[in-house]
Scaffold this motif. Structure first.
Motif, PDB file in Angstrom:
ATOM      1  N   LEU A   1      13.476   9.357 -37.508  1.00 41.79           N
ATOM      2  CA  LEU A   1      13.690   7.962 -37.865  1.00 41.79           C
ATOM      3  C   LEU A   1      14.996   7.457 -37.265  1.00 41.79           C
ATOM      4  CD1 LEU A   1      12.805   8.196 -41.677  1.00 41.79           C
ATOM      5  CD2 LEU A   1      11.285   7.499 -39.811  1.00 41.79           C
ATOM      6  N   LEU A   2      14.952   6.233 -36.735  1.00 38.54           N
ATOM      7  CA  LEU A   2      16.155   5.553 -36.243  1.00 38.54           C
ATOM      8  C   LEU A   2      16.156   4.140 -36.824  1.00 38.54           C
ATOM      9  CD1 LEU A   2      16.159   6.591 -32.463  1.00 38.54           C
ATOM     10  CD2 LEU A   2      17.565   7.546 -34.297  1.00 38.54           C
ATOM     11  N   HIS A   3      17.157   3.827 -37.671  1.00 36.94           N
ATOM     12  CA  HIS A   3      17.265   2.508 -38.300  1.00 36.94           C
ATOM     13  C   HIS A   3      18.171   1.619 -37.455  1.00 36.94           C
ATOM     14  CE1 HIS A   3      15.812   4.963 -41.619  1.00 36.94           C
ATOM     15  NE2 HIS A   3      15.520   3.866 -42.272  1.00 36.94           N
ATOM     16  N   LEU A   4      17.699   0.423 -37.149  1.00 37.38           N
ATOM     17  CA  LEU A   4      18.471  -0.543 -36.386  1.00 37.38           C
ATOM     18  C   LEU A   4      18.817  -1.733 -37.270  1.00 37.38           C
ATOM     19  CD1 LEU A   4      16.136   0.781 -34.265  1.00 37.38           C
ATOM     20  CD2 LEU A   4      17.675  -0.401 -32.692  1.00 37.38           C
ATOM     21  N   PRO A   5      19.852  -2.505 -36.928  1.00 36.20           N
ATOM     22  CA  PRO A   5      20.255  -3.633 -37.780  1.00 36.20           C
ATOM     23  C   PRO A   5      19.151  -4.679 -37.893  1.00 36.20           C
ATOM     24  CG  PRO A   5      21.986  -3.076 -36.203  1.00 36.20           C
ATOM     25  CD  PRO A   5      20.772  -2.303 -35.799  1.00 36.20           C
ATOM     26  N   PRO A   6      19.160  -5.469 -38.973  1.00 34.76           N
ATOM     27  CA  PRO A   6      18.094  -6.456 -39.197  1.00 34.76           C
ATOM     28  C   PRO A   6      17.956  -7.477 -38.079  1.00 34.76           C
ATOM     29  CG  PRO A   6      19.315  -6.079 -41.225  1.00 34.76           C
ATOM     30  CD  PRO A   6      20.058  -5.357 -40.148  1.00 34.76           C
ATOM     31  N   ASP A   7      19.041  -7.816 -37.399  1.00 31.50           N
ATOM     32  CA  ASP A   7      18.961  -8.859 -36.374  1.00 31.50           C
ATOM     33  C   ASP A   7      18.638  -8.301 -34.994  1.00 31.50           C
ATOM     34  OD1 ASP A   7      21.311  -7.499 -36.097  1.00 31.50           O
ATOM     35  OD2 ASP A   7      22.600  -9.261 -35.924  1.00 31.50           O
ATOM     36  N   THR A   8      18.110  -7.082 -34.926  1.00 35.80           N
ATOM     37  CA  THR A   8      17.788  -6.442 -33.652  1.00 35.80           C
ATOM     38  C   THR A   8      16.314  -6.653 -33.313  1.00 35.80           C
ATOM     39  OG1 THR A   8      19.450  -4.743 -34.109  1.00 35.80           O
ATOM     40  CG2 THR A   8      17.863  -4.283 -32.362  1.00 35.80           C
ATOM     41  N   LEU A   9      16.046  -6.964 -32.068  1.00 30.44           N
ATOM     42  CA  LEU A   9      14.683  -7.076 -31.567  1.00 30.44           C
ATOM     43  C   LEU A   9      14.308  -5.758 -30.907  1.00 30.44           C
ATOM     44  CD1 LEU A   9      12.135  -8.781 -30.859  1.00 30.44           C
ATOM     45  CD2 LEU A   9      13.316  -9.394 -28.726  1.00 30.44           C
ATOM     46  N   VAL A  10      13.184  -5.148 -31.336  1.00 34.54           N
ATOM     47  CA  VAL A  10      12.727  -3.872 -30.789  1.00 34.54           C
ATOM     48  C   VAL A  10      11.346  -4.059 -30.212  1.00 34.54           C
ATOM     49  CG1 VAL A  10      12.270  -1.447 -31.267  1.00 34.54           C
ATOM     50  CG2 VAL A  10      14.082  -2.635 -32.506  1.00 34.54           C
ATOM     51  N   ALA A  11      11.162  -3.601 -28.968  1.00 38.31           N
ATOM     52  CA  ALA A  11       9.862  -3.711 -28.307  1.00 38.31           C
ATOM     53  C   ALA A  11       9.481  -2.351 -27.741  1.00 38.31           C
ATOM     54  CB  ALA A  11       9.923  -4.745 -27.190  1.00 38.31           C
ATOM     55  N   LEU A  12       8.179  -2.020 -27.810  1.00 37.85           N
ATOM     56  CA  LEU A  12       7.657  -0.780 -27.245  1.00 37.85           C
ATOM     57  C   LEU A  12       6.980  -1.085 -25.920  1.00 37.85           C
ATOM     58  CD1 LEU A  12       6.002   0.871 -30.389  1.00 37.85           C
ATOM     59  CD2 LEU A  12       8.309   1.227 -29.497  1.00 37.85           C
TER      60      LEU A  12
ATOM     61  N   GLY B   1       4.938   1.285 -24.382  1.00 39.04           N
ATOM     62  CA  GLY B   1       4.122   2.481 -24.268  1.00 39.04           C
ATOM     63  C   GLY B   1       4.624   3.568 -25.181  1.00 39.04           C
ATOM     64  N   PRO B   2       3.990   4.749 -25.148  1.00 38.50           N
ATOM     65  CA  PRO B   2       4.369   5.834 -26.067  1.00 38.50           C
ATOM     66  C   PRO B   2       5.665   6.537 -25.683  1.00 38.50           C
ATOM     67  CG  PRO B   2       2.641   6.571 -24.577  1.00 38.50           C
ATOM     68  CD  PRO B   2       2.847   5.115 -24.298  1.00 38.50           C
ATOM     69  N   ARG B   3       6.276   6.161 -24.547  1.00 36.23           N
ATOM     70  CA  ARG B   3       7.438   6.914 -24.099  1.00 36.23           C
ATOM     71  C   ARG B   3       8.658   6.043 -23.824  1.00 36.23           C
ATOM     72  NH1 ARG B   3       7.058  11.900 -23.456  1.00 36.23           N
ATOM     73  NH2 ARG B   3       8.886  11.977 -22.080  1.00 36.23           N
ATOM     74  N   ARG B   4       8.683   4.817 -24.304  1.00 42.63           N
ATOM     75  CA  ARG B   4       9.889   4.007 -24.091  1.00 42.63           C
ATOM     76  C   ARG B   4       9.916   2.845 -25.076  1.00 42.63           C
ATOM     77  NH1 ARG B   4      13.913   3.511 -20.317  1.00 42.63           N
ATOM     78  NH2 ARG B   4      12.962   5.132 -19.037  1.00 42.63           N
ATOM     79  N   ALA B   5      11.149   2.562 -25.572  1.00 37.45           N
ATOM     80  CA  ALA B   5      11.378   1.394 -26.419  1.00 37.45           C
ATOM     81  C   ALA B   5      12.643   0.714 -25.950  1.00 37.45           C
ATOM     82  CB  ALA B   5      11.491   1.807 -27.885  1.00 37.45           C
ATOM     83  N   LEU B   6      12.718  -0.568 -26.201  1.00 39.55           N
ATOM     84  CA  LEU B   6      13.888  -1.360 -25.829  1.00 39.55           C
ATOM     85  C   LEU B   6      14.363  -2.128 -27.048  1.00 39.55           C
ATOM     86  CD1 LEU B   6      15.834  -2.648 -23.739  1.00 39.55           C
ATOM     87  CD2 LEU B   6      14.068  -4.382 -23.345  1.00 39.55           C
ATOM     88  N   ALA B   7      15.657  -2.036 -27.336  1.00 38.20           N
ATOM     89  CA  ALA B   7      16.270  -2.785 -28.435  1.00 38.20           C
ATOM     90  C   ALA B   7      17.248  -3.789 -27.852  1.00 38.20           C
ATOM     91  CB  ALA B   7      16.985  -1.834 -29.389  1.00 38.20           C
TER      92      ALA B   7
ATOM     93  N   VAL C   1       7.145   1.233 -34.484  1.00 39.36           N
ATOM     94  CA  VAL C   1       8.212   0.482 -35.131  1.00 39.36           C
ATOM     95  C   VAL C   1       7.673  -0.061 -36.445  1.00 39.36           C
ATOM     96  CG1 VAL C   1       9.787  -1.477 -34.987  1.00 39.36           C
ATOM     97  CG2 VAL C   1       9.279  -0.138 -32.939  1.00 39.36           C
ATOM     98  N   VAL C   2       8.450   0.120 -37.513  1.00 40.49           N
ATOM     99  CA  VAL C   2       8.069  -0.368 -38.836  1.00 40.49           C
ATOM    100  C   VAL C   2       9.149  -1.329 -39.307  1.00 40.49           C
ATOM    101  CG1 VAL C   2       7.548   0.258 -41.215  1.00 40.49           C
ATOM    102  CG2 VAL C   2       6.879   1.789 -39.368  1.00 40.49           C
ATOM    103  N   ILE C   3       8.737  -2.485 -39.829  1.00 41.76           N
ATOM    104  CA  ILE C   3       9.682  -3.474 -40.342  1.00 41.76           C
ATOM    105  C   ILE C   3       9.161  -3.970 -41.687  1.00 41.76           C
ATOM    106  CG2 ILE C   3      10.891  -5.648 -39.919  1.00 41.76           C
ATOM    107  CD1 ILE C   3      10.368  -5.309 -36.963  1.00 41.76           C
TER     108      ILE C   3
ATOM    109  N   PRO D   1      14.194  -3.181 -38.483  1.00 41.50           N
ATOM    110  CA  PRO D   1      13.303  -2.323 -37.686  1.00 41.50           C
ATOM    111  C   PRO D   1      13.704  -0.858 -37.776  1.00 41.50           C
ATOM    112  CG  PRO D   1      14.795  -3.537 -36.257  1.00 41.50           C
ATOM    113  CD  PRO D   1      15.029  -4.054 -37.639  1.00 41.50           C
ATOM    114  N   VAL D   2      12.699  -0.009 -37.914  1.00 39.89           N
ATOM    115  CA  VAL D   2      12.886   1.439 -37.889  1.00 39.89           C
ATOM    116  C   VAL D   2      11.978   1.998 -36.800  1.00 39.89           C
ATOM    117  CG1 VAL D   2      12.638   3.595 -39.157  1.00 39.89           C
ATOM    118  CG2 VAL D   2      13.476   1.562 -40.320  1.00 39.89           C
TER     119      VAL D   2
END
Length: 872
Positions: free
Chosen positions: A760-771, A773-779, A802-804, A828-829
């Motif tokens: 698990l990786l928790h990011l701040p509430p005002d962060t935009l997280v996009a996937l 594919g199964p091998r990369r995410a961008l915050a 990603v779960v929010i 986002p987590v």
């Protein structure tokens, strides 16, 4: 790994066996229905895991209860005698059973329950009681077992060996009042004369009063003594101390017999308890009557055989004002502005971070003290503590209003029938007692009523402190500090000298247990460590040169520099445990450091080239003008019930932005929100095979310095004896990126089986997280970006999601952080997964740009890093 099944089963209160071996049924009979399971031949000093399955009825109404069932733990010596230890890592002290773990209802917990604890060194066997608590229907318990790991190399909880350190005790005595000293003695071999207690009574001038004394044996060369036997090995004792006429104090020393042929190895199990004789206990004094404070004192005078006007003489003298709890609050947040008078003379309160609220106009004697305008537990505790009366009293025309409100509270709350049950919570009781003491420092209206209420609070706190009810925690120290304030404020009260010696003993033992002389903490939550230091500063200032004031001051001074080094460049402490983003941690540290050497400020400002450690937290900092500040902190302290499951969690900031954060949770309400924040799901940890981390410890495995970075490795027991776990962090020197890797290996009978884990990786509430594919995410945040991608060492990556703000199942909430006002904020987590067979190792790379990613990949590919990550 060793597995043990119950050797015996006993039932009571409606509990009974199920339809086959290994099944037990616990009926809904609060406290009384229980199944007692006996486990034998356990491994002393090892971390153990109790595992059992629970099947609830579909109609069960305690689904959201944090204590649907209770698990009681009775540790047994080799001869079967019970050990009443004051601390067992992983468990909490209990009244019905020596130690306990609370079982949440089915909506909050999984079907399979796992509870970890460290076997005491003195114990060989264990009786586990599955006890009905809030369940409303029968619960089926199936297949309980205990898994045992290897003996823990870490030092055991402190033992009180009498051969090495005889225990001296000193207490002032109320005139003509008896005391009861209770404790338990343990010896490796049963011994009729395992230890002795030598006692000396002293008169008002401090001179020794010659024995014989009632109930004590007089021995030539020793004086008056009590013999303490250890037959069986662990034996409880009660010493009834009946002071002779004129005795004002008693000195006791618990130690070995001087003429013993050999050392007995005897030790005290837990800190001895002290109480007034039964007729002067609160329960006996009050009975079933709803006594107000003056009536309580009248009954006390009657029990002491004194005339009706005696209380007037007790309460008239004005004493010394000490307020260690108020001092600790001021160090924490600065001047108290929680109450003020508005232009119309109304009292405006700002409590628990919630909006201002005006005290309603009540009847002539004040409000009804049931107010709850925000439906908030934190607000009610602050309101019932009456701490807001102190800033009110400091305002012009405010002292009379404050005293009137204190007298109103006393009249509305006869003992045993509180207007709000939360008023008896230790978080409200102790600070309220100190407020009452502070309102007695000069003459004025309502002083007699306030003094009577202060005396009644003193009796309640003395029982809490004497019984060690809240020992080994901040609430216990706060109760002792408040008792000290009451003793100083009521100098003519006959029990005040006794309260002072009792409180000083408790403060000495409490700080000794929680804060070592070299600055190490037993408390794992970083912010609560600052609370402990603030209270230590307040207590040491109140005591001055009186013991244990200087010793506590020295411990605070030794601990503060390490905590100062944990501040990030933005002025926050890492939010492990009950951390709050609403608090100015840098200001708090600065206020604590005012009387300390200036090196403290340098410690905070420097960016250490090497990892800084303080109380099992490792920190790296970097401050580059061209890129902004960066920060990394990892928690590897031990964890126990009911604390946050955050061992091996971490936080990370780079480019002047916080990217990986923690759940936090100070002031958060009860219920599913609180249950979530205490769970591992609110932290940046790994969870193997869906089995959440439990109590245990973590420790550094080593550090490897590399060209452009460093590898920090930690091991832990938090996943139980059936997993070998290591967590590794590869951190770039400029903190532009890091990799977090977990290695899990199956142990014992499960070796070679399939294994998977989720990180698990928790990011701040005002962060935009996009996937992508199964091998990369961008915050993304306003000030930058962070690339995240899996890295596999052994096994295979199993995808990202990603779960929010997921809250459809209370027991599986995910994607929240504490909001700082008692609620939660959706955040986002990023969840990542790996699987393998027998063992698996993998994790995530976090990089601020492509260059940082390239450097991480290069370092991860070096032979030295590969050998460590593969466990070689």
């Amino acid at each position: 790994m060793i597995l043990r099944v119950p050797a015996s089963a006993r039932y009571a209160g409606g509990a009974g066996p199920g339809g086959r071996a290994g099944l037990h049924v616990v009926a809904p009979n609060h406290r009384f229905a229980r199944a007692v399971l006996g486990f034998e031949d356990l491994r002393p000093g090892a971390w153990a895991c109790l595992r059992l399955a629970l099947a609830y009825d579909e109609a069960e109404a305690s689904g959201l209860s944090p204590d649907s069932l209770a698990l009681g733990f009775d540790f047994l010596a080799g001869d079967g005698s019970s050990l009443d230890l004051d601390h067992v890592p992983g468990l909490v002290r209990s009244l019905l059973d020596p130690h306990a773990a609370w079982v949440p209802g089915p909506a909050l917990a999984d079907d399979v329950l796992r509870v970890a604890f460290r076997m005491p060194d003195q114990a060989r066997d264990l009786a586990v009681t599955v006890r009905s608590w809030r369940n409303t229907a029968p619960v089926i318990v199936s297949d309980p077992v205990i898994l045992l790991g290897e003996p823990d190399p870490e030092a055991a909880p402190r033992r009180r060996l009498l051969d090495e350190n005889p225990l001296p005790l000193h207490f002032a005595l109320p005139d003509g009042v008896g005391l009861a000293l209770r404790g338990q003695l343990y010896a490796p071999v049963p011994d009729e004369h395992a230890a002795r207690v030598r006692l000396v009574y002293r008169d008002g001038a401090g001179a020794e009063m010659a024995p014989p004394y009632p109930g004590a044996l007089s021995v030539p060369g020793l004086g008056a003594v009590f013999n303490l036997a250890a037959v069986p090995q662990a034996r409880r004792f009660t010493l009834d101390l009946r002071p002779p006429t004129g005795a004002a104090a008693v000195d006791l020393q618990i130690g070995p017999w001087e003429d013993a042929e050999r050392a007995s190895g005897a030790e005290l199990i837990g800190v001895p308890e002290l109480a007034l004789e039964d007729e002067l206990r609160l329960e006996s004094l009050c009975g079933d009557d709803a006594l107000d404070a003056p009536a309580f004192l009248a009954r006390l005078a009657d029990r002491l055989g004194l005339p009706e006007d005696a209380p007037a003489g007790w309460l008239g003298a004005i004493g010394e004002g000490v307020a260690p709890l108020a001092r600790a609050r001021a160090l924490r947040a600065g001047p108290d502005r929680s109450a003020r008078l508005d232009l119309e003379g109304g009292v405006v309160l700002g409590l628990a971070g919630l909006p201002d609220w005006t005290l309603p106009d009540g009847p002539a004697d004040g409000p009804d003290w049931r107010e709850d305008p925000f439906r908030s537990v934190a607000w009610r505790l602050a309101y019932q503590s009456l701490t807001w009366l102190l800033p009110l009293a400091a305002q012009p025309e405010g002292i009379a209003r404050a005293r009137g409100l204190a007298a109103s509270w006393s009249a509305a709350n006869p003992w045993g029938q509180p207007s709000d049950p939360l008023s008896l919570h230790p978080a409200a009781l102790a600070p309220r007692a100190e407020v009452l003491a502070s309102l007695l420092l000069d003459e004025g209206a309502d002083r007699d009523a306030i003094a009577a209420e202060a005396a009644r609070h003193g009796f309640a706190l003395a029982e809490i402190v004497g019984a060690n009810t809240l020992a080994r925690g901040l609430p216990g120290l706060q109760a002792a500090a408040a008792l000290l304030a009451l003793a100083r404020a009521l100098p003519a009260f006959p029990f005040a000298p006794f309260w002072e010696t009792l409180s000083r003993r408790s403060l000495d033992q409490g700080f000794d247990a929680l804060l070592s002389a070299d600055g190490r903490f037993a408390e794992s939550a970083v912010q609560r460590r600052l609370d402990l230091l603030g209270l230590g500063r307040g207590v040491s200032e109140a005591l001055g040169d009186t013991a244990p004031g200087p010793a506590i001051a020295a411990r605070v001074a030794a601990s503060l520099p390490g905590l100062a080094r944990l501040l990030d460049p933005g002025g926050r402490l890492p939010p492990f445990g009950d951390g709050s983003t609403a608090i100015d941690h840098a200001g708090w540290v600065a206020r604590l450091a005012v009387s300390e050497p200036s090196e403290l400020f340098a410690a905070r400002e420097e960016a250490p080239a090497e990892p800084a450690e303080a109380g099992d937290v490792t920190v790296l900092r970097y401050d580059g003008p061209e890129r902004g500040w960066a920060y990394f902190a990892c928690q590897h302290a031990g964890q126990s019930l009911p604390e946050h499951r955050d061992a091996t969690s971490f936080v990370f900031a780079t480019g002047g932005s916080r990217w990986i954060v923690e759940g936090g949770g100070e002031g958060t309400e009860t219920g599913p929100a609180r249950h979530y924040l205490l769970s591992p799901r609110a932290h940046n940890v790994a969870i193997p095979d869906g089995r959440e981390p439990m109590a245990g410890r973590a420790w550094p495995l080593g550090r490897l310095d590399l060209d452009g970075g460093r590898l920090l490795a930690f091991a832990s027991t938090i996943h139980g004896p059936d997993y070998a776990h290591a967590r590794l962090f590869l951190v770039l020197d400029d903190l532009d990126g890091l990799a977090v890797l977990d290695r899990f290996v199956r142990v014992g009978d499960a070796a070679g089986r399939a294994i998977a884990f989720e990180g698990l990786l928790h990011l701040p509430p005002d962060t935009l997280v996009a996937l992508s594919g199964p091998r990369r995410a961008l915050a993304r945040q306003d000030s930058g970006r962070l690339d995240l991608q899996p890295w596999t060492v052994t096994g295979q990556a199993a995808g990202l999601d990603v779960v929010i703000g997921r809250s459809d199942r209370p027991g599986r909430m995910q994607g929240f952080v504490a909001a700082g006002n008692g609620g939660l904020r959706a955040a986002p987590v990023l969840r990542y997964a790996f699987h393998g067979r027998g063992s698996v190792c993998g994790g995530m790379m976090l990089a601020a740009d492509s260059e940082a990613e390239r450097r991480l990949v290069r370092l991860l590919g070096t032979d030295a890093v590969r050998r460590l990550t593969e466990g070689n």
